[in-house]
Scaffold this active site. Structure first.
Site, PDB file in Angstrom:
ATOM      1  N   GLU A  95      -7.278  -5.323 -10.036  1.00  0.00           N
ATOM      2  CA  GLU A  95      -7.257  -4.507 -11.250  1.00  0.00           C
ATOM      3  C   GLU A  95      -6.636  -5.234 -12.440  1.00  0.00           C
ATOM      4  O   GLU A  95      -6.803  -4.805 -13.591  1.00  0.00           O
ATOM      5  CB  GLU A  95      -6.513  -3.190 -10.994  1.00  0.00           C
ATOM      6  N   CYS A 123      -2.792  -4.959  -1.915  1.00  0.00           N
ATOM      7  CA  CYS A 123      -1.432  -5.469  -1.761  1.00  0.00           C
ATOM      8  C   CYS A 123      -0.660  -4.630  -0.730  1.00  0.00           C
ATOM      9  O   CYS A 123      -0.954  -4.688   0.453  1.00  0.00           O
ATOM     10  CB  CYS A 123      -0.718  -5.514  -3.118  1.00  0.00           C
ATOM     11  N   HIS A 153      -4.255  -8.477  -6.593  1.00  0.00           N
ATOM     12  CA  HIS A 153      -4.484  -7.316  -7.468  1.00  0.00           C
ATOM     13  C   HIS A 153      -5.762  -7.502  -8.287  1.00  0.00           C
ATOM     14  O   HIS A 153      -5.741  -8.106  -9.364  1.00  0.00           O
ATOM     15  CB  HIS A 153      -3.289  -7.114  -8.411  1.00  0.00           C
TER      16      HIS A 153
END
Length: 513
Positions: free
Chosen positions: A174, A85, A172
């Protein structure tokens, strides 16, 4: 990085709410990872010798004055870099690409299409769902980079310069909402960075024991033992490393759960054959807390008084140089860092006097709560300790809202014991991350035995979580709650009402104070 860690992924913190998740995901793969400030220099990073670097997301725009930056010389270190990002935008900015404000901000799930077979997306579907959270986007990738993924609102959703091992994703990975996020991170960690995935809690124990021995030498260490998970794991780990060089002080401040003081002495003094000094300081603490109702003031008083008691006791001992604490990663994060606001002052972080005579040892300060439990099991600590409910340093002092009295403490102590007993009876201990009772400073009207009552209300708080950073209220079966409520109003004096807290974190914190 200690020489017992032969590989590490370094995550640079640019302020994203998801930063800790990146570190957690990588550790779950069996690879050691640390989160560090974005201000690390390239030279400092070179000395750490990470196998890979991840630039996290963040709230800034690369063009904002005062926006978080990193040393752009990290791109000259010949170390693989993944920008996530804001990290991708920063990489683009430094390497000659172009970043602009998006005409339409993108928050939430998005569909991306993969172009070709880039390393990050090896063996992954061509079309997948990811989690976007950005206001800027890359409109022109740096020279030599290829566009690896596109979406309807973000033409450059992923990019790479394979020959340099530079990668960027606008989404993202994660976050669990990204369908194949874990697989993408694994491709970076194992495919690009060539990690072997052999890090484990067993490795961590060896690493920390070596560090403790190197730090302490032949000197003495003092540990504040509360009987909670964190201090218990710290004490056993240090005792395993240096044996009788460790002395534990257990301060009974009168704010403990039912049977806790006796249990601590039996487990550690007898079970682990550790040198534990018990201090009865109940009257001292309660006198200091008289007339105090503000929660932050209570925390500070308890924290400071604990240190003063600790100082008084340590003065009786000779040759103590080090103080061991059970500070966790989440304690440091919640107490405020360069990129995080202070939510509460933590007992382990915020209450130490400036003239403290000890040097600190905090072997758990890179671990999350679930990792501490895993470490405790690896150390052979009994399950009833490892899976004991998280308990704040100020103890029941912050579970009695408002001013503290012995009567109120006894109400919380007895109601909490009933809650814990029934949760165990129904086999729910491992399903609920934390559960406890709290005594709000309110009374209400009731009817018991045909007589009007005007007594206290008990609140039950039970949450599910992984690490305490976020949590959801636990869906305890109604029949279990009914049994708990019935027992509390019948067995605990001065209680005529029980309520259940159904608030998540955020907006609420887990503790009420």
């Amino acid at each position: 990085m200690t020489n017992l860690v032969n590989e590490m992924i370094l995550v640079l913190d640019f302020g994203s709410q998801y930063n800790q998740l990146i570190t957690r995901r990588i550790r779950e793969f069996g690879v050691y990872s640390e989160l560090h400030p974005h201000t690390l220099t390239a030279e400092e990073i070179k000395e750490m010798a990470p196998k890979g670097i991840i630039l996290s997301g963040g709230p800034n725009s690369v063009y904002d004055e005062g926006s978080f930056r990193c040393d752009e010389k990290i791109f000259d270190l010949d170390i693989p870099v993944l920008g996530i990002c804001y990290g991708m935008q920063l990489m683009t900015h430094y390497l000659g690409g172009k970043v602009e404000a998006a005409s339409q901000r993108e928050y939430g799930k998005a569909d991306i299409h993969i172009n070709g077979t880039p390393a990050l997306f090896k063996d992954l579907p061509t079309d997948q769902v990811v989690w976007m959270s950005h206001g800027d986007l890359v409109v022109e990738v740096p020279e030599g980079f290829t566009v690896d993924a596109t979406s309807a609102h973000c033409p450059n959703s992923a990019m790479s310069l394979a020959e340099k091992n530079f990668y960027g994703v606008q989404f993202h990975p994660e976050v669990r909402h990204s369908e194949y996020g874990n697989d993408l991170l694994k491709n970076f960690v194992f495919g690009v960075c060539d990690c072997d995935g052999k890090w484990s809690m067993e490795n961590f124990i060896e690493i920390e024991m070596q560090k403790i021995r190197e730090t302490v030498g032949d000197k003495q260490v003092l540990c504040a033992l509360s009987g909670g998970v964190d201090s218990s794991v710290v004490a056993v780990l240090i005792h395993k490393a240096i044996g009788d060089q460790l002395t534990c002080i257990f301060v009974d401040h009168g704010l403990l759960r039912k049977g806790e003081a006796e249990g601590v002495m039996k487990t550690f003094s007898e079970g682990f054959n550790m040198n534990v000094i018990k201090v009865d300081a109940k009257d001292r603490f309660l006198n200091k807390l008289k007339g105090v109702s503000d929660p932050e003031q209570k925390r500070k008083i308890i924290g400071n008084e604990f240190i003063y008691v600790f100082d008084d006791e340590s003065d009786k001992l000779k040759g103590i140089d080090y103080l061991a604490q059970g500070t966790l990663y989440t304690d440091i994060i919640e107490s405020g860092t360069a990129t995080a606001q202070t939510i509460k002052s933590h007992h382990n972080v915020g209450g130490l006097p400036e003239d403290m005579q000890f040097e600190l040892i905090e072997p758990l300060n890179t671990l999350f709560k679930d990792e501490v439990r895993a470490l405790g099991s690896e150390l052979g600590i009994p399950d009833d300790i490892v899976w004991r409910q998280p308990f704040p340093g100020p103890g029941l002092g912050i579970r009695v809202l408002g001013e503290i009295s012995e009567e109120k403490l006894e109400i919380v102590r007895e109601s909490d014991a009933i809650l814990r007993e029934e949760i165990a009876n129904f086999g729910l201990e491992r399903d609920i991350w934390q559960y406890f009772t709290v005594l709000p400073d309110i009374r209400s009207v009731g009817v018991m035995g045909d007589a009007r009552t005007y007594d206290y209300t008990i609140g039950i708080r039970a949450v599910t979580s992984i690490d305490g950073m976020t949590s959801d209220w636990a869906r305890i079966p109604w029949d279990v709650l009914e049994k708990i409520s019935t027992r509390i109003v019948n067995e605990v004096k001065h209680v005529n009402r029980v309520v259940y807290d159904i608030t998540s974190k955020p907006p609420a914190t887990i503790e009420w104070e």
